[in-house]
Design a protein around this motif. Structure first.
Motif, PDB file in Angstrom:
ATOM      1  N   THR A 334      12.226  44.745 104.009  1.00 19.03           N
ATOM      2  CA  THR A 334      12.676  44.028 102.799  1.00 19.03           C
ATOM      3  C   THR A 334      11.542  43.254 102.114  1.00 19.03           C
ATOM      4  O   THR A 334      11.819  42.400 101.278  1.00 19.03           O
ATOM      5  N   ARG A 335      10.289  43.573 102.460  1.00 19.35           N
ATOM      6  CA  ARG A 335       9.195  42.794 101.883  1.00 19.35           C
ATOM      7  C   ARG A 335       9.105  42.944 100.361  1.00 19.35           C
ATOM      8  O   ARG A 335       8.579  42.063  99.667  1.00 19.35           O
ATOM      9  N   ASN A 336       9.608  44.041  99.826  1.00 22.57           N
ATOM     10  CA  ASN A 336       9.554  44.237  98.370  1.00 22.57           C
ATOM     11  C   ASN A 336      10.887  43.915  97.692  1.00 22.57           C
ATOM     12  O   ASN A 336      11.043  44.140  96.494  1.00 22.57           O
ATOM     13  N   LEU A 337      11.834  43.406  98.472  1.00 21.46           N
ATOM     14  CA  LEU A 337      13.149  43.100  97.923  1.00 21.46           C
ATOM     15  C   LEU A 337      13.331  41.598  97.735  1.00 21.46           C
ATOM     16  O   LEU A 337      12.705  40.784  98.414  1.00 21.46           O
ATOM     17  N   SER A 338      14.232  41.279  96.825  1.00 19.42           N
ATOM     18  CA  SER A 338      14.548  39.881  96.553  1.00 19.42           C
ATOM     19  C   SER A 338      15.998  39.803  96.116  1.00 19.42           C
ATOM     20  O   SER A 338      16.650  40.841  95.903  1.00 19.42           O
ATOM     21  N   VAL A 371      25.468  37.694  93.163  1.00 19.66           N
ATOM     22  CA  VAL A 371      24.151  37.875  93.797  1.00 19.66           C
ATOM     23  C   VAL A 371      23.752  39.337  93.699  1.00 19.66           C
ATOM     24  O   VAL A 371      24.472  40.223  94.175  1.00 19.66           O
ATOM     25  N   LEU A 372      22.608  39.585  93.102  1.00 20.89           N
ATOM     26  CA  LEU A 372      22.056  40.935  93.032  1.00 20.89           C
ATOM     27  C   LEU A 372      20.836  41.037  93.926  1.00 20.89           C
ATOM     28  O   LEU A 372      20.098  40.053  94.115  1.00 20.89           O
ATOM     29  N   CYS A 373      20.654  42.229  94.501  1.00 19.65           N
ATOM     30  CA  CYS A 373      19.510  42.485  95.379  1.00 19.65           C
ATOM     31  C   CYS A 373      18.777  43.707  94.853  1.00 19.65           C
ATOM     32  O   CYS A 373      19.387  44.686  94.418  1.00 19.65           O
ATOM     33  N   GLY A 374      17.438  43.635  94.907  1.00 12.10           N
ATOM     34  CA  GLY A 374      16.623  44.751  94.453  1.00 12.10           C
ATOM     35  C   GLY A 374      15.162  44.360  94.430  1.00 12.10           C
ATOM     36  O   GLY A 374      14.789  43.258  94.861  1.00 12.10           O
ATOM     37  N   PRO A 375      14.318  45.234  93.938  1.00 15.78           N
ATOM     38  CA  PRO A 375      12.898  44.883  93.824  1.00 15.78           C
ATOM     39  C   PRO A 375      12.725  43.633  92.954  1.00 15.78           C
ATOM     40  O   PRO A 375      13.386  43.490  91.914  1.00 15.78           O
ATOM     41  N   THR A 383      18.912  39.952  82.793  1.00 15.39           N
ATOM     42  CA  THR A 383      19.707  38.827  82.284  1.00 15.39           C
ATOM     43  C   THR A 383      21.163  39.132  82.556  1.00 15.39           C
ATOM     44  O   THR A 383      21.541  40.277  82.879  1.00 15.39           O
ATOM     45  N   ALA A 384      22.027  38.146  82.407  1.00 17.01           N
ATOM     46  CA  ALA A 384      23.455  38.333  82.640  1.00 17.01           C
ATOM     47  C   ALA A 384      24.036  39.376  81.703  1.00 17.01           C
ATOM     48  O   ALA A 384      24.990  40.092  82.063  1.00 17.01           O
ATOM     49  N   ASP A 385      23.472  39.493  80.523  1.00 10.96           N
ATOM     50  CA  ASP A 385      24.008  40.456  79.557  1.00 10.96           C
ATOM     51  C   ASP A 385      23.787  41.901  79.972  1.00 10.96           C
ATOM     52  O   ASP A 385      24.441  42.814  79.444  1.00 10.96           O
ATOM     53  N   SER A 386      22.859  42.146  80.907  1.00 10.28           N
ATOM     54  CA  SER A 386      22.573  43.521  81.346  1.00 10.28           C
ATOM     55  C   SER A 386      23.407  43.937  82.550  1.00 10.28           C
ATOM     56  O   SER A 386      23.231  45.036  83.080  1.00 10.28           O
ATOM     57  N   ILE A 387      24.332  43.064  82.954  1.00 11.98           N
ATOM     58  CA  ILE A 387      25.143  43.322  84.159  1.00 11.98           C
ATOM     59  C   ILE A 387      26.570  43.632  83.735  1.00 11.98           C
ATOM     60  O   ILE A 387      27.136  42.992  82.848  1.00 11.98           O
ATOM     61  N   VAL A 388      27.170  44.629  84.411  1.00 13.48           N
ATOM     62  CA  VAL A 388      28.542  45.043  84.130  1.00 13.48           C
ATOM     63  C   VAL A 388      29.422  44.769  85.355  1.00 13.48           C
ATOM     64  O   VAL A 388      29.025  45.034  86.487  1.00 13.48           O
ATOM     65  N   ALA A 389      30.616  44.222  85.070  1.00 16.84           N
ATOM     66  CA  ALA A 389      31.656  44.073  86.094  1.00 16.84           C
ATOM     67  C   ALA A 389      32.752  45.078  85.753  1.00 16.84           C
ATOM     68  O   ALA A 389      33.533  44.858  84.821  1.00 16.84           O
ATOM     69  N   GLN A 390      32.799  46.161  86.472  1.00 13.24           N
ATOM     70  CA  GLN A 390      33.669  47.283  86.092  1.00 13.24           C
ATOM     71  C   GLN A 390      34.973  47.290  86.886  1.00 13.24           C
ATOM     72  O   GLN A 390      34.992  47.097  88.099  1.00 13.24           O
ATOM     73  N   ASN A 415      18.761  51.709  88.557  1.00 12.20           N
ATOM     74  CA  ASN A 415      19.434  52.288  89.724  1.00 12.20           C
ATOM     75  C   ASN A 415      18.860  51.760  91.032  1.00 12.20           C
ATOM     76  O   ASN A 415      19.051  52.343  92.094  1.00 12.20           O
ATOM     77  N   GLN A 416      18.149  50.637  90.951  1.00 14.89           N
ATOM     78  CA  GLN A 416      17.525  50.054  92.135  1.00 14.89           C
ATOM     79  C   GLN A 416      18.114  48.684  92.482  1.00 14.89           C
ATOM     80  O   GLN A 416      17.580  47.993  93.350  1.00 14.89           O
ATOM     81  N   VAL A 417      19.206  48.305  91.847  1.00 12.65           N
ATOM     82  CA  VAL A 417      19.811  46.993  92.069  1.00 12.65           C
ATOM     83  C   VAL A 417      21.252  47.185  92.551  1.00 12.65           C
ATOM     84  O   VAL A 417      21.974  48.047  92.047  1.00 12.65           O
ATOM     85  N   PHE A 418      21.660  46.373  93.502  1.00 10.11           N
ATOM     86  CA  PHE A 418      23.034  46.420  93.984  1.00 10.11           C
ATOM     87  C   PHE A 418      23.521  44.992  94.219  1.00 10.11           C
ATOM     88  O   PHE A 418      22.710  44.045  94.364  1.00 10.11           O
ATOM     89  N   ALA A 419      24.818  44.824  94.233  1.00 14.63           N
ATOM     90  CA  ALA A 419      25.416  43.491  94.372  1.00 14.63           C
ATOM     91  C   ALA A 419      25.731  43.196  95.829  1.00 14.63           C
ATOM     92  O   ALA A 419      26.155  44.077  96.587  1.00 14.63           O
ATOM     93  N   LEU A 420      25.528  41.949  96.215  1.00 13.57           N
ATOM     94  CA  LEU A 420      25.905  41.476  97.544  1.00 13.57           C
ATOM     95  C   LEU A 420      27.196  40.682  97.411  1.00 13.57           C
ATOM     96  O   LEU A 420      27.330  39.817  96.552  1.00 13.57           O
TER      97      LEU A 420
END
Length: 432
Positions: A334-338, A371-375, A383-390, A415-420
């Motif tokens: 996870t060294r490249n993840l945040s 909470v989002l996780c990814g590089p 930003t919050a505007d780029s996130i979708v709650a489907q 396609n490199q971000v996912f929600a925790l």
């Protein structure tokens, strides 16, 4: 007138003949001869006959020994001859079926070998047996009968393999017999020594598939020595032995991810396995269709940056683990993840697959602490505007009224971000 004279002359001649002493002697002789024939042929007083091949009935009068809990265990058979005495009219039509010959069981006292004399009775219907005398011939004829207590014993079948060879790349997974047990019935004196039945099978070439062989059974004692069974009977004499042969393979291990967003790039989640491959075995039809082995799943909604996952190895149906390994440890790089938190407005909620005739209103004003996780470099640009709650209505049954519905969080632009974690909103569904 002449006819009458002729009849009178004939009667006179017959009278003269009968009056002749010589003719009276002839008539007397003939009558005596007829009487002798009737007596000697029809009645035959004091005559005898021999009847051969009469079987001995060992079940007749058997209550004499069964009352002591005994049985005949040597299955004897014997035929004898009978000497029958009496008048010819009484014995002339008798056959062997009209007699019963049986051992005299009164001398039986317990288990063992006993020499028994024979007795005979005439059982012919409508015959006055008081005028008949019958004896076994010769008179000293006897039979040897073995008596013992008959019991039943169930013993296991043990498989013994001899020179069984399996081809390279295959393994003998197991072998089993049918039946697995044998029921023995016989004298307790023999049964007490029998402990198990042996089904021995020998090889015939190198095995590459499951094979069933028939093996005759051999009965042994506690020391493994064969026991000769003279009077014990088994319910089966052979067993079918099935040798299950599996093909072997070494398969790479992979981890499956669930709750990932659409089109997620799994390459950003680099992981190390405590064991990279696993030796397995199974039917060739199963092995040939496998390229890798999924050992378990990791739920991305519960992903933790600093956690090592211990996954149990669950084998697919028909596959056998050939190694003494029960779990695999999964460690993520996870060294490249945040991670980064966002608060989403109600406008971020999108509804798909809503059936015609219904409408959904979002009552929640804001979804907090998403909470989002990814590089790190990707998260920094979000930003919050780029996130979708489907909300996908295919995942829910339509129920009108107010309710809480889960939402899937993802970033369409990456396609490199996912929600925790798990998130939901309060909604109102109405029928239009």
């Amino acid at each position: 007138m002449n006819a009458n004279n002729s009849n009178d002359a004939s009667q006179q001649r017959l009278s003269n003949i009968l009056d002749d002493p010589r003719w009276r002697m002839v008539v007397a002789f003939l009558l005596a001869l007829i009487g002798w024939v009737v007596v000697t042929v029809g009645i035959q007083p004091g005559t005898d006959s021999t009847i051969t091949n009469v079987p001995v009935d060992f079940s007749y009068d058997s209550s004499k020994y069964t009352a002591m809990g005994l049985s005949i265990v040597n299955d004897p058979t014997k035929t004898v001859s009978l000497k029958v005495y009496g008048n010819g009219s009484d014995i002339g039509g008798l056959r062997k079926e009209d007699f019963v010959v049986y051992p005299k069981y009164t001398s039986v006292k317990g288990p063992g070998v006993t020499e028994l004399p024979l007795e005979v009775r005439c059982i012919a219907p409508n015959v006055d047996t008081s005028n008949i005398k019958v004896n076994v011939h010769p008179a000293d004829t006897s039979v040897e009968v073995i008596f013992d207590t008959v019991e039943e014993k169930t013993i296991p079948v043990r498989i013994v393999t001899k020179d069984i060879s399996v081809a390279d790349g295959y393994t003998l997974y197991r072998y089993a017999s049918s039946p697995t047990e044998v029921v023995l019935t016989g004298p307790s004196g023999e049964l007490q020594y029998v402990e198990e039945a042996i089904a021995e099978i020998s090889g015939n070439g190198e095995l590459t598939r499951t094979t069933t062989l028939s093996a005759p059974l051999k009965f042994v004692d506690s020391a493994g020595e064969e026991v000769t069974l003279n009077y014990v009977k088994a319910n089966v004499s052979a067993a079918d032995v099935t040798l299950t042969v599996y093909e072997q393979a070494e398969l790479p291990l992979v981890v499956s991810l669930i709750n990932a967003p659409p089109g997620f790039d799994t390459s950003i989640l680099e992981y190390e396995l405590s064991q990279k491959t696993l030796h397995v075995a199974g039917p060739s039809s199963v092995i040939k269709n496998l390229k890798e082995l999924s050992i378990g799943v990791i739920d991305l909604s519960t992903f933790s940056m600093d956690k090592a996952y211990e996954l149990p190895i669950e084998m697919p149906n028909g596959l056998v683990n050939q190694e003494n390994v029960k779990t695999v440890t999964v460690s993520f790089n996870t060294r490249n993840l945040s991670t980064k938190k966002f608060n989403l407005d109600a406008s971020a909620v999108q509804v798909i697959n809503m059936p015609t005739g219904y409408h959904l209103d979002v009552l929640t004003n804001r979804i907090r602490n998403v909470v989002l996780c990814g590089p790190k470099k990707v998260l920094d640009g979000l930003t919050a505007d780029s996130i979708v709650a489907q909300i996908n209505m295919d995942d829910f049954g339509i129920v009108t009224g107010q309710q809480t519905i889960a939402v899937n969080i993802y970033v369409p632009a990456s396609n490199q971000v996912f929600a925790l974690g798990n998130y939901s909103v309060s909604c109102q569904i109405v029928s239009q």
